[in-house]
Design an enzyme around this catalytic site. Structure first.
Site, PDB file in Angstrom:
ATOM      1  N   ARG A 113      15.524   9.783  16.812  1.00 52.52           N
ATOM      2  CA  ARG A 113      15.349   9.349  18.197  1.00 52.52           C
ATOM      3  C   ARG A 113      13.943   9.694  18.679  1.00 52.52           C
ATOM      4  NH1 ARG A 113      17.223   5.745  21.900  1.00 52.52           N
ATOM      5  NH2 ARG A 113      17.960   6.664  23.856  1.00 52.52           N
ATOM      6  N   THR A 403      19.052  -3.803  20.281  1.00 52.00           N
ATOM      7  CA  THR A 403      19.226  -2.833  19.206  1.00 52.00           C
ATOM      8  C   THR A 403      19.694  -3.598  17.978  1.00 52.00           C
ATOM      9  OG1 THR A 403      19.776  -1.132  20.831  1.00 52.00           O
ATOM     10  CG2 THR A 403      20.532  -0.712  18.615  1.00 52.00           C
ATOM     11  N   GLU A 440      11.743   3.591  25.364  1.00 55.07           N
ATOM     12  CA  GLU A 440      12.884   4.507  25.272  1.00 55.07           C
ATOM     13  C   GLU A 440      12.968   5.518  26.409  1.00 55.07           C
ATOM     14  OE1 GLU A 440      15.772   3.689  23.506  1.00 55.07           O
ATOM     15  OE2 GLU A 440      14.216   3.300  22.050  1.00 55.07           O
ATOM     16  N   ASP A 443      15.655   5.374  29.085  1.00 53.11           N
ATOM     17  CA  ASP A 443      17.033   5.802  28.834  1.00 53.11           C
ATOM     18  C   ASP A 443      17.337   7.138  29.511  1.00 53.11           C
ATOM     19  OD1 ASP A 443      17.910   3.632  27.473  1.00 53.11           O
ATOM     20  OD2 ASP A 443      17.929   4.548  25.497  1.00 53.11           O
ATOM     21  N   SER A 467      21.484   8.423  24.179  1.00 55.33           N
ATOM     22  CA  SER A 467      21.679   7.086  23.637  1.00 55.33           C
ATOM     23  C   SER A 467      23.168   6.780  23.530  1.00 55.33           C
ATOM     24  CB  SER A 467      21.048   6.992  22.242  1.00 55.33           C
ATOM     25  OG  SER A 467      21.386   5.782  21.608  1.00 55.33           O
ATOM     26  N   SER A 468      23.492   5.488  23.494  1.00 49.77           N
ATOM     27  CA  SER A 468      24.867   5.059  23.226  1.00 49.77           C
ATOM     28  C   SER A 468      25.045   4.582  21.795  1.00 49.77           C
ATOM     29  CB  SER A 468      25.254   3.922  24.175  1.00 49.77           C
ATOM     30  OG  SER A 468      25.259   4.359  25.507  1.00 49.77           O
ATOM     31  N   GLY A 488      23.989  -3.205  21.560  1.00 50.07           N
ATOM     32  CA  GLY A 488      24.634  -3.583  22.811  1.00 50.07           C
ATOM     33  C   GLY A 488      24.469  -2.609  23.952  1.00 50.07           C
ATOM     34  N   GLY A 489      23.463  -1.725  23.927  1.00 49.65           N
ATOM     35  CA  GLY A 489      23.299  -0.786  25.024  1.00 49.65           C
ATOM     36  C   GLY A 489      24.523   0.110  25.153  1.00 49.65           C
TER      37      GLY A 489
END
Length: 582
Positions: A113, A403, A440, A443, A467-468, A488-489
């Site tokens: 990340r 993503t 990023e 987020d 993050s998801s 897909g967020g």
């Protein structure tokens, strides 16, 4: 290279459970079509790869056919995705990897990340009055760019597990970048849709648009010599070519000098960046262990909570055509997202009740809040078992999807489940040396506190934004059973949980589960996938008290099932991806 693929035709709800015939009065009969052209299950014996673009999938398959392992194929696939699917992921972004090492019989995760610049302040996304910026005012430009992690992740894991030479994995991508690739319909549509923002920066505009200002169309051959040069340097000198070489300097200059919205990324951020190897977060579900990425990802925790809460109800008996099933899934998701908003963030910066959030007794108590036939219209975070007491405030971050996810299983039985991103479509819209930079940092929560209490996912120097992304490996009896994930967020969580429920509870094969229309809930409004038979559930759900929104739900679920000496692969019909195996 042509692969002889075995395919099995599937219908969306074929081989349905016998209990489906005994439906409640509010059951809904599915239509013959889901609303889009379904893909077919692919089977193989030795190896398999699934990815969101056929060019990238084929590139990874070629590596496996040459004797490369799953990590080798991962390197080539990711680098090719950054070329042919630049709106979704690339070397200007970051990724999470869940990995099964067949030799060591060990499951582990790698956190690639992005990190907040060391000069970033908690109020980076607030105006002079302390109010949060509008989302796209924050995104477009240098302000939103975090330190990229993807190249370091590829390099570190290849150094540890790779089989083929590093440079040989990069050469096929350099060749395509130099010779050009054909713009896909999906990429062309997204370029045109985002034309105004993409046109703000000369380098980005020159790449995606014609001389007359029109967006480059599907079928256009697009060459990227700058990307080829960047990858050639990385092929020769490894990750240091990116983090300590010319590329880092070019990124920093582009970010700090972005017209109208400069950022604070600096060389010290590249020097300090490292990959974190972490223990996977696993939750028991039926006879499986659902394992994925822990904080800073909220994926594994929230998916695990949804599955454990729904396990308290007889979804298997109700089946997918009974509105009661979808009410329970929606309410369980709402409860899990309430916990996610309160507690989940980068655990290196914020104390987290990770084990408490998956405590079975706690989740049983949360399930008792669900009353079949009556919707939960709102939910507060619970109080999981936790040795460290801290009053926090619910998060307010916005996470918009762009993503990619891919899976690899090699002949030795190593398994890769990797979700990779630059965050929003086309990220910050800044392009450097042939690739797009992430956005990023958006987020993070734009606010730091609410009513005097800190928000766990607030921006802090060096911190990784929540993050998801939910790359998942499902274990059964100590062996990998399935690799799965989706873009897909924040809807990633619902996509992955629904697919697992569809397979485990309702007996669907993984392609049927992937094809199935979506019904999701995150923050109190149930999203129903438009143009599919799922729309038939709108009236029954509204009758229960749900607020319903019918909309496009463009998942990108990819999965590989490992069972009885056979591999089965699925690709989402909503995107361009394919599964290839041998």
């Amino acid at each position: 290279m042509q692969w002889k693929l075995k395919v099995m035709a599937v219908s969306l709800l074929a081989s349905s459970c016998a209990s489906w015939a005994d439906q409640a009065a509010d059951s809904v009969a599915p239509e013959a079509s889901s609303g889009f052209e379904n893909k077919q299950l692919v089977t193989a014996k030795d190896w398999m790869i699934t990815a969101a673009n056929p060019v990238a999938t084929q590139a990874g398959a070629d590596i496996l056919a040459q004797g490369g392992n799953a990590i080798d194929a991962m390197v080539t696939t990711q680098l090719m995705l950054g070329l042919v699917e630049p709106q979704s992921s690339g070397i200007g972004g970051g990724a999470f990897l869940v990995y099964w090492d067949a030799k060591q019989k060990k499951l582990t995760t790698f956190d690639g990340r992005e990190t907040a610049p060391l000069d970033a302040t908690p109020t980076l996304f607030q105006d002079e009055k302390g109010n949060p910026l509008d989302f796209y005012d924050a995104v477009v430009g240098g302000r939103s760019v975090a330190t990229p992690g993807t190249i370091q992740l590829l390099w570190d894991t290849h150094q540890k597990y790779g089989q083929l030479k590093w440079a040989d994995l990069i050469k096929p991508v350099v060749k395509v970048a130099e010779q050009g690739f054909t713009i896909s319909p999906r990429l062309a549509t997204l370029i045109e849709k985002d034309a105004e923002r993409l046109s703000r920066f000369p380098t980005t505009k020159a790449y995606f648009f014609n001389d007359d200002g029109s967006a480059k169309s599907a079928g256009t051959v697009l060459k990227n010599p700058a990307y080829a040069a960047t990858l050639s340097a990385v092929a020769n000198d490894g990750a240091k070519a990116f983090y300590q070489g010319k590329t880092a300097k070019n990124i920093i200059a582009t970010v700090q000098n972005a017209t109208g919205n400069p950022g604070v990324l600096a060389q010290k951020d590249f020097d300090a960046y490292s990959i974190k190897q972490r223990e996977p977060v696993c939750s028991a579900y039926q006879s499986y262990d659902i394992c994925g990425m822990g904080p800073p990802s909220s994926g594994a925790l929230t998916v695990g909570q949804i599955l454990s809460i729904t396990e308290q109800f007889d979804l298997k008996k109700w089946g997918p055509n009974n509105v009661n099933s979808w009410q329970v899934i929606a309410d369980a998701s709402l409860l899990a997202f309430a916990d996610r908003g309160m507690y989940m963030a980068d655990e290196d910066f914020v104390p987290m009740p990770t084990h408490g959030l998956l405590d079975k007794e706690y989740l049983k108590q949360r399930a008792e809040l669900i009353k079949p036939g009556k919707a939960l219209t709102q939910a507060s975070a619970g109080t999981p078992p936790w040795q460290y007491a801290l009053q926090q405030s619910p998060d307010e971050s916005i996470e918009l999807p762009s993503t990619s996810h891919f899976n690899v299983v090699d002949k030795q039985g190593n398994v890769v489940s990797m979700t990779t991103t630059i965050e929003n479509a086309f990220g910050s819209r800044l392009m450097v040396d042939g690739f797009l930079l992430n956005n990023e940092l958006t987020d993070f929560s734009f606010r730091t506190h609410n009513e005097g209490r800190p928000i766990a996912n607030r921006l802090e120097p060096g911190k990784r934004p929540r993050s998801s992304m939910a790359p998942t490996i499902i274990m059964k009896e100590g062996q990998p059973y399935m690799a799965i994930g989706s873009p897909g967020g924040s809807r990633i969580i619902g996509y992955v949980a629904q697919a697992i429920i569809s397979h485990v509870q309702w007996g669907m094969n993984i392609q049927q589960a992937t094809n199935q229309p979506h019904i999701l809930n995150r923050f109190g409004t149930v999203d129903i996938e438009q143009g599919t038979y799922a729309e038939s559930f709108r009236a029954p759900l509204e009758k229960m008290g749900f607020k319903v929104n019918v909309r496009d739900l463009n998942s990108g679920i990819h999965a590989i099932l490992l069972q009885a000496g056979q591999l089965q692969g699925s690709a989402d019909p909503r995107r361009e991806g394919v599964a290839i195996g041998q």
